[in-house]
Design a protein around this motif. Sequence first.
Motif, PDB file in Angstrom:
ATOM      1  N   ALA A 123     -27.965  -6.172 -14.910  1.00  0.00           N
ATOM      2  CA  ALA A 123     -28.001  -7.426 -15.166  1.00  0.00           C
ATOM      3  C   ALA A 123     -28.833  -7.845 -13.685  1.00  0.00           C
ATOM      4  O   ALA A 123     -29.701  -8.768 -14.053  1.00  0.00           O
ATOM      5  CB  ALA A 123     -26.699  -8.156 -15.283  1.00  0.00           C
TER       6      ALA A 123
ATOM      7  N   GLU B 186     -30.412 -11.285 -18.041  1.00  0.00           N
ATOM      8  CA  GLU B 186     -29.389 -11.421 -17.016  1.00  0.00           C
ATOM      9  C   GLU B 186     -28.189 -11.803 -17.470  1.00  0.00           C
ATOM     10  O   GLU B 186     -26.968 -11.232 -17.353  1.00  0.00           O
ATOM     11  CB  GLU B 186     -30.034 -12.039 -15.728  1.00  0.00           C
TER      12      GLU B 186
ATOM     13  N   ARG C 289     -23.116 -14.807 -13.415  1.00  0.00           N
ATOM     14  CA  ARG C 289     -23.391 -15.434 -14.574  1.00  0.00           C
ATOM     15  C   ARG C 289     -23.585 -16.882 -14.340  1.00  0.00           C
ATOM     16  O   ARG C 289     -24.341 -17.595 -14.768  1.00  0.00           O
ATOM     17  CB  ARG C 289     -22.520 -15.167 -15.661  1.00  0.00           C
TER      18      ARG C 289
END
Length: 346
Positions: A114, A123, A153
């Motif tokens: 990621a 990602e 995230r």
Amino acid sequence: MLAHLKPIKLHPSVAFQPVRSVKSHRYPHASEPVARSSLSGDIEALPAHIGNRRQTLTKAGALLLAQLVQQVAPARADVPYDAPTIRPNLAPKQGTFDPTDEDLRDAAALLQRALNAEEVQQEEALLTELITKYEQTKSNWVPDVVGRAYGNRGNARSRQGKLVQSLEDYNTAIRICPWSGDPVLNRGVVLEALGQFEDALTDYRAVLAVQPQDPAGWNNLGNASAGLGRWHDAAEFYGKAAALAPEFAFSAANKAVALFQLGETNESMREMRALLRRYPDFPDMRAALAAADWSIGKLGDAESNYQRLNDPRYRDREWLRVNRRWPPKLLGAWEAFLDIKKVDVS
């Protein structure tokens, strides 16, 4: 104003240590918040190559993130806010993680993929895969690794302007990893963009309570103070950030424009010139110095600096007001100078 955000990596250390930006010889920009990875630290005994990339956002990346956040920000996010208490003593003992655990190795590899992704959408997708796959796993490494995934995230979603979703991710990372200051700092960046400056101040002060030498925390505290019109506080906090990390030129730039707002014109211009000696193509200081020169009647110097300005955003008054957030006094001087330029051209 400029703020700092970090990506989350894996590093051989029991506690998550703040990741510092690498020194860059490119001119900085001084208009957006500084952000950094929510959780930094490698899991001991995992392969050495894991987590080596994106230890920090580049200056350009951090600035782009903040600019995107500010451009799409709604008036206020409908996401609950709880004041944080960062507890470093709760940091996991990573030496107790089983390096032969296949789930751990797979989760770490997903996290690395990621962070190495070329596109932010990829990602985000990989981090979502990691969270979905391992969030319910009953192993002692899960809060560490999954918490990193939530924090990263949140960064990825912020960069896409998904502000409400990013706040939800930061809130989860803060809950899962109460020992880490990074998701708290990153949440503050998004809160600023949403105009929730008091909440952002609370987050930045929580970070500084456990990391008092963190220049990103001081710079961002200055940003939130400036957003509330507290320019004396802002100048003080920017000065602390600049003293702690002289390579973070945007902190010095933010201090210079705050000083101009406070009427300390000579000191402000001295700092602008010092930055331009280091970074001759630094557009923020080039435009600011042109405005300051005009305000004290140095029309030739103002024109000279204007001619060396190669960033068209500084002709966009709305961008300066909303995104760059120049203080009113400097913005007024610049707009008056632009009005004269418009008359000259016509």
